[in-house]
Motif scaffolding. Structure first.
Motif, PDB file in Angstrom:
ATOM      1  N   GLY A  40       3.261   5.894 -20.434  1.00  0.00           N
ATOM      2  CA  GLY A  40       4.464   5.751 -19.680  1.00  0.00           C
ATOM      3  C   GLY A  40       5.685   5.831 -20.574  1.00  0.00           C
ATOM      4  N   VAL A  41       6.807   6.006 -19.957  1.00  0.00           N
ATOM      5  CA  VAL A  41       8.063   6.151 -20.675  1.00  0.00           C
ATOM      6  C   VAL A  41       9.092   5.233 -20.049  1.00  0.00           C
ATOM      7  CG1 VAL A  41       9.943   7.740 -21.237  1.00  0.00           C
ATOM      8  CG2 VAL A  41       7.598   8.552 -21.270  1.00  0.00           C
ATOM      9  N   ILE A  42       9.908   4.638 -20.869  1.00  0.00           N
ATOM     10  CA  ILE A  42      11.046   3.861 -20.380  1.00  0.00           C
ATOM     11  C   ILE A  42      12.305   4.478 -20.973  1.00  0.00           C
ATOM     12  CG2 ILE A  42      10.821   2.175 -22.233  1.00  0.00           C
ATOM     13  CD1 ILE A  42      11.999   0.102 -20.315  1.00  0.00           C
ATOM     14  N   ASN A  43      13.291   4.667 -20.155  1.00  0.00           N
ATOM     15  CA  ASN A  43      14.576   5.187 -20.606  1.00  0.00           C
ATOM     16  C   ASN A  43      15.646   4.147 -20.319  1.00  0.00           C
ATOM     17  OD1 ASN A  43      13.764   7.861 -21.412  1.00  0.00           O
ATOM     18  ND2 ASN A  43      13.490   8.289 -19.244  1.00  0.00           N
ATOM     19  N   ILE A  44      16.419   3.835 -21.326  1.00  0.00           N
ATOM     20  CA  ILE A  44      17.551   2.931 -21.156  1.00  0.00           C
ATOM     21  C   ILE A  44      18.803   3.794 -21.201  1.00  0.00           C
ATOM     22  CG2 ILE A  44      18.809   0.979 -22.105  1.00  0.00           C
ATOM     23  CD1 ILE A  44      16.113   0.006 -23.238  1.00  0.00           C
ATOM     24  N   VAL A  45      19.533   3.819 -20.097  1.00  0.00           N
ATOM     25  CA  VAL A  45      20.703   4.673 -19.954  1.00  0.00           C
ATOM     26  C   VAL A  45      21.937   3.787 -19.877  1.00  0.00           C
ATOM     27  CG1 VAL A  45      21.749   6.486 -18.563  1.00  0.00           C
ATOM     28  CG2 VAL A  45      19.269   6.284 -18.661  1.00  0.00           C
ATOM     29  N   THR A  46      22.975   4.148 -20.621  1.00  0.00           N
ATOM     30  CA  THR A  46      24.205   3.358 -20.609  1.00  0.00           C
ATOM     31  C   THR A  46      25.309   4.120 -19.888  1.00  0.00           C
ATOM     32  OG1 THR A  46      24.910   4.218 -22.761  1.00  0.00           O
ATOM     33  CG2 THR A  46      23.602   2.215 -22.770  1.00  0.00           C
ATOM     34  N   GLY A  47      26.215   3.385 -19.285  1.00  0.00           N
ATOM     35  CA  GLY A  47      27.336   3.964 -18.561  1.00  0.00           C
ATOM     36  C   GLY A  47      27.664   3.097 -17.369  1.00  0.00           C
ATOM     37  N   ASP A  48      28.443   3.628 -16.449  1.00  0.00           N
ATOM     38  CA  ASP A  48      28.789   2.903 -15.235  1.00  0.00           C
ATOM     39  C   ASP A  48      27.523   2.688 -14.409  1.00  0.00           C
ATOM     40  OD1 ASP A  48      30.636   1.796 -13.191  1.00  0.00           O
ATOM     41  OD2 ASP A  48      29.936   3.547 -12.053  1.00  0.00           O
ATOM     42  N   ARG A  49      27.170   1.444 -14.190  1.00  0.00           N
ATOM     43  CA  ARG A  49      25.885   1.086 -13.585  1.00  0.00           C
ATOM     44  C   ARG A  49      25.646   1.762 -12.243  1.00  0.00           C
ATOM     45  NH1 ARG A  49      24.333  -5.066 -12.820  1.00  0.00           N
ATOM     46  NH2 ARG A  49      26.534  -5.106 -13.269  1.00  0.00           N
ATOM     47  N   ASN A  50      26.552   1.627 -11.309  1.00  0.00           N
ATOM     48  CA  ASN A  50      26.304   2.147  -9.967  1.00  0.00           C
ATOM     49  C   ASN A  50      26.328   3.666  -9.893  1.00  0.00           C
ATOM     50  OD1 ASN A  50      25.830  -0.377  -8.922  1.00  0.00           O
ATOM     51  ND2 ASN A  50      27.916  -0.679  -8.221  1.00  0.00           N
ATOM     52  N   THR A  51      27.166   4.306 -10.700  1.00  0.00           N
ATOM     53  CA  THR A  51      27.195   5.770 -10.727  1.00  0.00           C
ATOM     54  C   THR A  51      25.887   6.324 -11.275  1.00  0.00           C
ATOM     55  OG1 THR A  51      29.585   5.749 -11.053  1.00  0.00           O
ATOM     56  CG2 THR A  51      28.426   7.787 -11.593  1.00  0.00           C
ATOM     57  N   LEU A  52      25.441   5.783 -12.402  1.00  0.00           N
ATOM     58  CA  LEU A  52      24.177   6.236 -12.993  1.00  0.00           C
ATOM     59  C   LEU A  52      22.985   5.917 -12.101  1.00  0.00           C
ATOM     60  CD1 LEU A  52      24.731   5.195 -16.705  1.00  0.00           C
ATOM     61  CD2 LEU A  52      24.628   7.511 -15.797  1.00  0.00           C
ATOM     62  N   THR A  53      23.001   4.742 -11.511  1.00  0.00           N
ATOM     63  CA  THR A  53      21.876   4.328 -10.684  1.00  0.00           C
ATOM     64  C   THR A  53      21.732   5.209  -9.459  1.00  0.00           C
ATOM     65  OG1 THR A  53      22.213   2.064 -11.427  1.00  0.00           O
ATOM     66  CG2 THR A  53      20.835   2.376  -9.509  1.00  0.00           C
ATOM     67  N   LYS A  54      22.831   5.586  -8.843  1.00  0.00           N
ATOM     68  CA  LYS A  54      22.771   6.471  -7.673  1.00  0.00           C
ATOM     69  C   LYS A  54      22.160   7.815  -8.062  1.00  0.00           C
ATOM     70  CE  LYS A  54      25.620   8.323  -3.905  1.00  0.00           C
ATOM     71  NZ  LYS A  54      24.473   8.853  -3.273  1.00  0.00           N
ATOM     72  N   THR A  55      22.604   8.367  -9.188  1.00  0.00           N
ATOM     73  CA  THR A  55      22.076   9.652  -9.649  1.00  0.00           C
ATOM     74  C   THR A  55      20.587   9.556  -9.952  1.00  0.00           C
ATOM     75  OG1 THR A  55      24.226  10.224 -10.581  1.00  0.00           O
ATOM     76  CG2 THR A  55      22.326  11.457 -11.395  1.00  0.00           C
ATOM     77  N   LEU A  56      20.188   8.507 -10.665  1.00  0.00           N
ATOM     78  CA  LEU A  56      18.774   8.337 -11.017  1.00  0.00           C
ATOM     79  C   LEU A  56      17.913   8.063  -9.781  1.00  0.00           C
ATOM     80  CD1 LEU A  56      19.163   6.225 -14.263  1.00  0.00           C
ATOM     81  CD2 LEU A  56      18.407   8.605 -14.099  1.00  0.00           C
ATOM     82  N   SER A  57      18.440   7.306  -8.827  1.00  0.00           N
ATOM     83  CA  SER A  57      17.679   6.988  -7.617  1.00  0.00           C
ATOM     84  C   SER A  57      17.424   8.225  -6.765  1.00  0.00           C
ATOM     85  CB  SER A  57      18.418   5.945  -6.783  1.00  0.00           C
ATOM     86  OG  SER A  57      18.534   4.743  -7.490  1.00  0.00           O
ATOM     87  N   GLU A  58      18.356   9.154  -6.780  1.00  0.00           N
ATOM     88  CA  GLU A  58      18.213  10.375  -5.988  1.00  0.00           C
ATOM     89  C   GLU A  58      17.399  11.450  -6.694  1.00  0.00           C
ATOM     90  OE1 GLU A  58      22.317  11.292  -5.361  1.00  0.00           O
ATOM     91  OE2 GLU A  58      22.434  10.085  -3.544  1.00  0.00           O
ATOM     92  N   HIS A  59      17.241  11.355  -8.010  1.00  0.00           N
ATOM     93  CA  HIS A  59      16.598  12.403  -8.805  1.00  0.00           C
ATOM     94  C   HIS A  59      15.087  12.412  -8.574  1.00  0.00           C
ATOM     95  CE1 HIS A  59      15.414  14.890 -12.173  1.00  0.00           C
ATOM     96  NE2 HIS A  59      16.689  15.188 -12.346  1.00  0.00           N
ATOM     97  N   ALA A  60      14.541  13.576  -8.248  1.00  0.00           N
ATOM     98  CA  ALA A  60      13.110  13.693  -7.949  1.00  0.00           C
ATOM     99  C   ALA A  60      12.243  13.527  -9.199  1.00  0.00           C
ATOM    100  CB  ALA A  60      12.826  15.028  -7.289  1.00  0.00           C
ATOM    101  N   GLY A  61      12.814  13.724 -10.385  1.00  0.00           N
ATOM    102  CA  GLY A  61      12.048  13.614 -11.616  1.00  0.00           C
ATOM    103  C   GLY A  61      11.899  12.196 -12.129  1.00  0.00           C
ATOM    104  N   VAL A  62      12.562  11.253 -11.493  1.00  0.00           N
ATOM    105  CA  VAL A  62      12.473   9.848 -11.887  1.00  0.00           C
ATOM    106  C   VAL A  62      11.497   9.166 -10.931  1.00  0.00           C
ATOM    107  CG1 VAL A  62      13.763   7.695 -12.141  1.00  0.00           C
ATOM    108  CG2 VAL A  62      14.819   9.859 -12.794  1.00  0.00           C
ATOM    109  N   ASP A  63      10.478   8.506 -11.488  1.00  0.00           N
ATOM    110  CA  ASP A  63       9.428   7.920 -10.660  1.00  0.00           C
ATOM    111  C   ASP A  63       9.727   6.516 -10.166  1.00  0.00           C
ATOM    112  OD1 ASP A  63       7.821  10.187 -10.856  1.00  0.00           O
ATOM    113  OD2 ASP A  63       6.921   9.490 -12.726  1.00  0.00           O
ATOM    114  N   ALA A  64      10.552   5.764 -10.894  1.00  0.00           N
ATOM    115  CA  ALA A  64      10.822   4.374 -10.505  1.00  0.00           C
ATOM    116  C   ALA A  64      12.181   3.943 -11.033  1.00  0.00           C
ATOM    117  CB  ALA A  64       9.745   3.446 -11.047  1.00  0.00           C
ATOM    118  N   VAL A  65      12.800   2.998 -10.336  1.00  0.00           N
ATOM    119  CA  VAL A  65      14.092   2.448 -10.761  1.00  0.00           C
ATOM    120  C   VAL A  65      14.053   0.938 -10.599  1.00  0.00           C
ATOM    121  CG1 VAL A  65      16.570   2.328 -10.262  1.00  0.00           C
ATOM    122  CG2 VAL A  65      15.395   4.517 -10.134  1.00  0.00           C
ATOM    123  N   TRP A  66      14.428   0.241 -11.659  1.00  0.00           N
ATOM    124  CA  TRP A  66      14.648  -1.206 -11.595  1.00  0.00           C
ATOM    125  C   TRP A  66      16.149  -1.407 -11.613  1.00  0.00           C
ATOM    126  CZ3 TRP A  66      11.076  -4.105 -15.563  1.00  0.00           C
ATOM    127  CH2 TRP A  66       9.750  -3.887 -15.221  1.00  0.00           C
TER     128      TRP A  66
END
Length: 86
Positions: free
Chosen positions: A1-27
């Motif tokens: 498995g892989v964990i990615n820690i992404v920095t930036g504006d929390r809600n902007t990044l989270t929306k993009t990651l939540s919608e992205h088909a290549g991301v399997d899970a979001v905490w």
């Protein structure tokens, strides 16, 4: 498995990651509106999510910041059926 820690504006990044088909899970551990956004944005691809729904988490408390809940959320058990014989 892989964990990615992404920095930036929390809600902007989270929306993009939540919608992205290549991301399997979001905490998401943020405010209540952000938790709702994660759940809604990830529903179209049935992404696994873990949100705190705006509830505060004490990261320095071992019972909250390092609890068994993290292990439960980080693992996924899958059962497979393998037919054989006649």
């Amino acid at each position: 498995g892989v964990i990615n820690i992404v920095t930036g504006d929390r809600n902007t990044l989270t929306k993009t990651l939540s919608e992205h088909a290549g991301v399997d899970a979001v905490w998401y551990h943020g405010d209540k509106s952000g938790s709702k956004m994660v759940e809604e944005a990830s529903a179209h691809n049935m992404k696994r999510t873990w949100c705190n729904n705006g509830l505060a988490l004490d990261w320095f408390d071992d019972n909250q910041g390092a609890s068994d809940e993290f292990l439960r959320q980080a693992t996924q058990i899958k059962n497979i059926w393998v037919p054989y014989g006649e």
